[in-house]
Scaffold this motif. Structure first.
Motif, PDB file in Angstrom:
ATOM      1  N   THR A 166       0.861  -1.162  -0.058  1.00 60.23           N
ATOM      2  CA  THR A 166       0.011   0.025   0.069  1.00 60.23           C
ATOM      3  C   THR A 166       0.881   1.080   0.000  1.00 60.23           C
ATOM      4  OG1 THR A 166      -1.818  -1.353   1.260  1.00 60.23           O
ATOM      5  CG2 THR A 166      -1.954   1.243   1.078  1.00 60.23           C
ATOM      6  N   ILE A 167       0.517   2.135  -0.903  1.00 65.42           N
ATOM      7  CA  ILE A 167       1.418   3.438  -0.976  1.00 65.42           C
ATOM      8  C   ILE A 167       0.273   4.454  -0.641  1.00 65.42           C
ATOM      9  CG2 ILE A 167       2.702   4.848  -2.465  1.00 65.42           C
ATOM     10  CD1 ILE A 167       3.416   2.524  -3.849  1.00 65.42           C
ATOM     11  N   ALA A 168       0.186   5.202   0.365  1.00 63.06           N
ATOM     12  CA  ALA A 168      -0.146   6.438   0.616  1.00 63.06           C
ATOM     13  C   ALA A 168       0.335   7.859   0.583  1.00 63.06           C
ATOM     14  CB  ALA A 168      -0.943   6.366   2.307  1.00 63.06           C
ATOM     15  N   ILE A 169      -0.462   8.679   0.023  1.00 66.57           N
ATOM     16  CA  ILE A 169       0.482  10.043  -0.366  1.00 66.57           C
ATOM     17  C   ILE A 169      -0.887  11.163   0.198  1.00 66.57           C
ATOM     18  CG2 ILE A 169       1.128  11.707  -2.272  1.00 66.57           C
ATOM     19  CD1 ILE A 169       1.681   9.154  -4.003  1.00 66.57           C
ATOM     20  N   SER A 170      -0.236  11.885   0.972  1.00 66.92           N
ATOM     21  CA  SER A 170      -1.062  13.005   1.521  1.00 66.92           C
ATOM     22  C   SER A 170      -0.516  14.307   1.215  1.00 66.92           C
ATOM     23  CB  SER A 170      -0.723  12.942   3.192  1.00 66.92           C
ATOM     24  OG  SER A 170       0.489  13.158   3.531  1.00 66.92           O
ATOM     25  N   ALA A 171      -1.482  15.501   1.327  1.00 66.60           N
ATOM     26  CA  ALA A 171      -1.165  16.851   0.793  1.00 66.60           C
ATOM     27  C   ALA A 171      -0.041  17.314   1.409  1.00 66.60           C
ATOM     28  CB  ALA A 171      -2.573  17.576   0.738  1.00 66.60           C
ATOM     29  N   ASP A 172       0.300  16.978   2.816  1.00 61.54           N
ATOM     30  CA  ASP A 172       1.273  17.650   3.470  1.00 61.54           C
ATOM     31  C   ASP A 172       2.511  17.016   3.240  1.00 61.54           C
ATOM     32  OD1 ASP A 172       1.060  15.228   4.747  1.00 61.54           O
ATOM     33  OD2 ASP A 172       0.679  15.812   6.570  1.00 61.54           O
TER      34      ASP A 172
END
Length: 451
Positions: free
Chosen positions: A368-374
């Motif tokens: 799983t690869i999660a990307i956040s705006a921060d």
């Protein structure tokens, strides 16, 4: 253990201010002591002179009066007009009061009938004998008056320090800050030097006490720069020089393995091929490490990392691990993640994370690869082998987990080095995935975009 530090200028300001107050207090105390002695001399002189001038007048006035049985009192000319500190009495040889001033009672003074000074608890008395030692004139001065004069003088000396101390501390701070400014500039210049910045320190006009420090630091930086450059060039050149003959040997060994018919020979050839592939992987990682050591993290051109991550995931699945299950989960509403980061450096770091997750993770669970705006990019994979309780050991070079799968043990070290050059950080943690599966999570925290 963290060592608490204190500012040099703050120490100097505090120390000088305390010394200023201490020395001023000592000076005031010494001055009050001397002043008290001088005041006593002045008051005693005035008391004696007053008594000597007053005695003839009082005695003459005494003989002109009709003295009865009780003591006579001299009336005041202007009662209550001024503060009256001096009092007097005329006494006979037996000690009886014959005449006294209006501001003292008929009770005899405690002083003996002896010419000279005498001090009691509240009076300083000077005695004069007259008329063949049959009459005694005693003039008393209030000691409270003397103490009041001393106290007022002491306050006059102490008040300026209370008013001038804040101004003096401000002046001391101004002088100390100006005097220590070269030290702060040298400190800042040295603190900016690290593995990515080994340029000489160019500071001029430094005080004599620290003037030689920049030269010594520059000499050390020069030697360190040469050593690091030689180490990086050796690693890069060795990897480049060995890559071509190793690729040729690997190709020849694959051809040779296909031509062998004996089972034992084919088994040995496959072991040789496996060793060559491991060596090739090690050389590839060493080449990446040399690039990381060269400092290629930052870039002046902004790059959309979200699009780059999608491209790297697609390329990784197509060319290296076609069976790998990878789930990309950007934050809802996230259309792009723009940062001023070198795309090649980011690609090296991200590919290493994907390789670690695919090689050492559970093949039946997705990555799983999660990307956040921060700017947080998190790669999570399930693990089928026990993890070390201290995950930070995997940051070290050539440190691998409890697995027999091939690897160089350099992947996370390369990632951490590159992310640090991007002014970011890498954190490792253990997580619990759905169905109670243990997972390994690596999170990259990238700096915010420049405004």
């Amino acid at each position: 253990m963290r060592v608490e530090t204190r500012s040099l200028s703050g120490r100097l300001v505090l120390s000088l201010s305390v010394l200023l107050v201490l020395f001023w207090t000592i000076a005031v105390g010494f001055s009050i002591h001397v002043m008290r002695a001088e005041f006593d001399e002045v008051f005693d002189s005035a008391l004696q002179e007053t008594t000597e001038r007053l005695a003839p007048l009082v005695i003459d006035d005494f003989f002109r009066r009709d003295i009865g049985k009780g003591p006579d009192q001299v009336a005041a000319l202007n009662p209550g007009a001024t503060d009256e500190y001096l009092t007097y009495q005329v006494r006979d040889a037996s000690g009886r009061v014959l005449l006294h001033s209006h501001n003292v009672g008929a009770e005899p003074y405690a002083a003996p009938l002896l010419p000279g000074f005498w001090s009691g608890d509240d009076r300083r008395i000077f005695t004069i004998a007259a008329v063949s030692d049959t009459l005694f004139v005693q003039v008393a001065d209030s000691l409270a008056h003397r103490r009041e004069a001393t106290l007022e003088s002491a306050l006059t000396l102490l008040l300026p320090i209370l008013l001038l101390l804040p101004l003096g501390m401000f002046a001391i701070r101004w002088v100390v800050v100006r005097a220590t400014r070269p030290v702060n500039e040298l400190r800042d210049a040295i603190s900016r030097r690290d593995g990515n910045n080994l340029e000489p320190i160019a500071l001029f006009g430094l005080p004599t006490e620290i003037a030689t420090i920049p030269g010594s630091v520059n000499t050390l930086l020069g030697r360190l720069k040469l050593a690091l450059q030689a180490e990086r060039e050796l690693a890069a050149n060795s990897a480049h020089e060995l890559r071509t003959p190793l690729a040729g040997a690997l190709a020849q060994m694959e051809l040779l393995a296909d031509q062998l018919n004996e089972p034992d020979d084919r088994s040995r050839s496959h072991r040789v091929l496996e060793a060559l592939r491991r060596l090739s992987l090690m050389l590839e990682k060493l080449l990446q490490l040399s690039r990381a050591e060269a400092g290629v993290g930052l870039s002046s051109t902004p790059v959309d990392l979200l699009a780059l991550v999608k491209l790297l995931v697609e390329t990784f699945q197509r060319s290296q691990h076609p069976t790998a299950m990878i789930e990309l989960r950007p934050e809802p509403g996230l259309l792009g993640l723009v940062r001023a980061i070198d795309p090649d450096a980011f690609a090296i770091a991200f590919n290493n994370l994907l390789e670690n997750a695919a090689r050492y993770g559970d093949a039946e669970q997705p990555v799983t690869i999660a990307i956040s705006a921060d700017g947080r990019i998190t790669v999570t994979n399930a693990v089928s082998v026990p993890l070390d309780p201290d995950l930070n050991v995997y940051r070290a070079r050539f440190r691998r987990g409890h697995t027999s799968k091939p690897g160089a043990g350099l992947g996370l070290a390369i990632v951490e080095k590159l992310v640090a050059q991007m002014s970011g950080s890498m954190s490792l943690r253990t997580v619990v995935l759905p169905e109670g599966v243990t997972g390994f999570e690596c999170e990259l925290s990238l700096p915010p975009p420049e405004q």
